[in-house]
Design an enzyme around this catalytic site. Structure first.
Site, short mmCIF file in Angstrom:
data_model
loop_
_atom_site.label_atom_id
_atom_site.label_comp_id
_atom_site.label_asym_id
_atom_site.label_seq_id
_atom_site.Cartn_x
_atom_site.Cartn_y
_atom_site.Cartn_z
CG HIS A 101 -2.14 1.09 1.52
ND1 HIS A 101 -3.20 0.76 2.07
CD2 HIS A 101 -1.40 2.40 0.63
CE1 HIS A 101 -3.99 2.35 1.58
NE2 HIS A 101 -3.30 2.81 0.66
CG HIS A 153 -6.31 3.35 5.29
ND1 HIS A 153 -7.08 2.69 5.61
CD2 HIS A 153 -5.74 3.29 4.19
CE1 HIS A 153 -7.57 3.30 4.62
NE2 HIS A 153 -6.71 3.75 4.25
CG ASP A 170 -1.90 5.06 3.33
OD1 ASP A 170 -2.25 5.23 2.36
OD2 ASP A 170 -3.28 5.45 3.64
CG HIS A 222 -0.27 15.32 0.88
ND1 HIS A 222 -0.41 14.78 -0.04
CD2 HIS A 222 -0.70 13.90 1.56
CE1 HIS A 222 -1.51 14.83 -0.07
NE2 HIS A 222 -1.68 14.06 1.27
ZN LIG Z 1 -7.16 4.96 2.09
ZN LIG Z 2 -3.72 5.27 0.93
#
Ligand SMILES: [Zn+2]
Ligand SMILES: [Zn+2]
Length: 449
Positions: free
Chosen positions: A79, A251, A324, A328
């Site tokens: 992920h 998650h 995850d 940014h």
């Molecule tokens: Zn997500």
């Molecule tokens: Zn994600």
């Protein structure tokens, strides 16, 4: 024949002798100092510590003196967000896989919430072509369940599978319509591919920016309640059970969600789940300073939730760790907390964060951490890295003694929005071999030839 799930830019196969590292591969049953000889990109020999030689003068074998260091099977992250196409100022396949390699990962799966959304076979072909040019470690792609992530129309799942889709997800968004998820699971029966789910009920999470609880009340920040996630986990487990489908919960963050996952497993539903390093190591207490690096979706929750995740990881109710990794740009995160985008980077800190926060204090065994950092592979049909003769070389060499300050000296990722930024962690990746080639080498690594 369907395309292979993983693609990358194949570099020259490595010839290296890693001498006297403490090899820990729980699946291979190895937990002792060994010599590991890699030839032509494959593990050629495992010898007792100090017994293997680099070979004849005709071979250009590099020797790494690794006494006191640990050698693990390369980690697999199911992920990550690499922002290609469309938001390469945050990350691209080159910087993203460089960050992966620096974190000891030898394979990753990229999510489809790019711009445009990865929701068609031509787009999948083009990102896979890009990965063949730029990816340092093998990358698989998980296209969208619904077109444009809009939740209203299924993608061409069968065609995407033929083109190498490693699964399907609308990550970033939930599949709000139960009927849509049911339809996707019916197609899954024909074409396979795990359906990975970002579980959140938008009517409950609303405009929330952090976990709904005491801390959010004190800060006056709108909260996202745990039931936003847990009710969807329970609902989707029921749908998957009814359709005999195969789902994976992304998650996990809340105690109630772990309980729903455990119950579904008891009922025989084909369901798995993942937890992220930040949810395992941090709580909403970290949000008190309104540092936007602590803003992610799902949000950091309470100590009770964190303990439930740790227990789930230990018992196997939670199957694997996934970062995850969500890069940014600095200017996007340098705004008031409520306005900031959600997400933290995590590839470069995953091992060290959990090692420092959970293994060193005796909460988790190192053995279990290594398992859960590799268990994600099999869930998506990827090969599980093993330290065994004949296997492709997927290895990570780590100095467990070495302390480092996260962010000091920058990141391999193009983005710096790491929730562990500025913290001192223990455990530094020195060398990553992915698919038989050197993908990362730390400056600190001494090499003897
Ligand atoms: Zn997500
Ligand atoms: Zn994600």
């Amino acid at each position: 024949m369907a395309e292979p799930l993983l693609v990358h830019h194949a570099a020259a196969p490595v010839e290296v002798l890693i001498r006297e590292a403490h090899v820990l591969d729980p699946r291979a049953g190895i937990d002792e100092a060994r010599d590991v000889l890699v030839r032509d990109g494959a593990i050629a020999e495992l010898g007792a510590a100090g017994t293997l030689e680099a070979g004849g003068p005709d071979r250009d074998v590099e020797v790494v003196e690794a006494a006191g260091r640990h050698l693990f099977p390369g980690f697999v992250d199911p992920h990550v967000h690499f922002r290609t196409p469309g938001q390469e100022h945050k990350e691209d396949l080159e910087t993203g896989t460089r960050a992966a390699a620096a974190g000891g990962f030898c394979a990753v799966l990229a999510m489809p919430n790019t711009d445009p959304v990865l929701d068609s076979a031509p787009l999948l072909r083009s990102v896979r072509d890009a990965a063949r040019l730029h990816a340092r470690v093998p990358v698989g792609f998980v296209p969208a369940i619904t077109r444009g992530l809009h939740g209203t129309e299924l993608t061409e799942m069968a065609e995407l599978r033929q083109e190498g889709a490693a699964g399907f997800t609308d990550d970033g968004r939930p599949v709000v319509s139960a009927g849509m998820l049911r339809k996707a699971l019916q197609y899954q029966r024909l074409c396979g591919g795990v359906i990975a789910l970002h579980e959140e009920d938008p009517s409950l999470s609303g405009k929330g920016a952090m976990h709904e609880g005491d801390v959010s009340a004190q800060l006056g920040v709108t909260g996202i309640p745990s039931i936003s996630e847990a009710t969807m986990v329970a609902r989707d487990a029921l749908i998957a059970g009814y359709e005999a489908g195969r789902i994976h919960v992304q998650h996990l963050s809340a105690r109630e969600s772990v309980e729903a996952l455990a119950e579904a497993k008891r009922q025989g539903v084909r369901i798995t789940g993942e937890a992220s390093p930040h949810h395992l190591c941090l709580t909403d207490e970290a949000v008190r300073g309104l540092d936007t690096r602590m803003k992610m979706n799902p949000p950091l929750r309470t100590e009770t939730d964190r303990q439930a995740l740790i227990e789930g990881l230990r018992s196997g109710v939670i199957d694997c760790i996934a970062t995850d990794h969500a890069p940014h740009a600095r200017d996007e995160k340098e705004v008031p907390f409520e306005q900031a985008p959600m997400g933290t980077t995590g590839l470069e800190t995953a091992f060290a964060a959990i090692y420092t926060n959970l293994v060193l204090p005796g909460v988790l065994d190192l053995d279990l951490l290594v398992r859960r950092l590799t268990d994600g592979a099999a869930l998506f049909g990827l090969p599980t890295p093993r330290v065994a003769p004949g296997e492709p070389a997927n290895l990570t060499l780590i100095d467990l003694e070495r302390e480092w300050v996260v962010g000091d000296g920058g990141y391999e990722s193009r983005s710096a929005n790491c929730c562990f930024d500025g913290r001192t962690l223990q455990g530094k990746v020195l060398l990553t071999v992915a698919a038989g080639a050197i993908a990362f080498r730390a400056r600190q690594l001494e090499v003897v030839r």
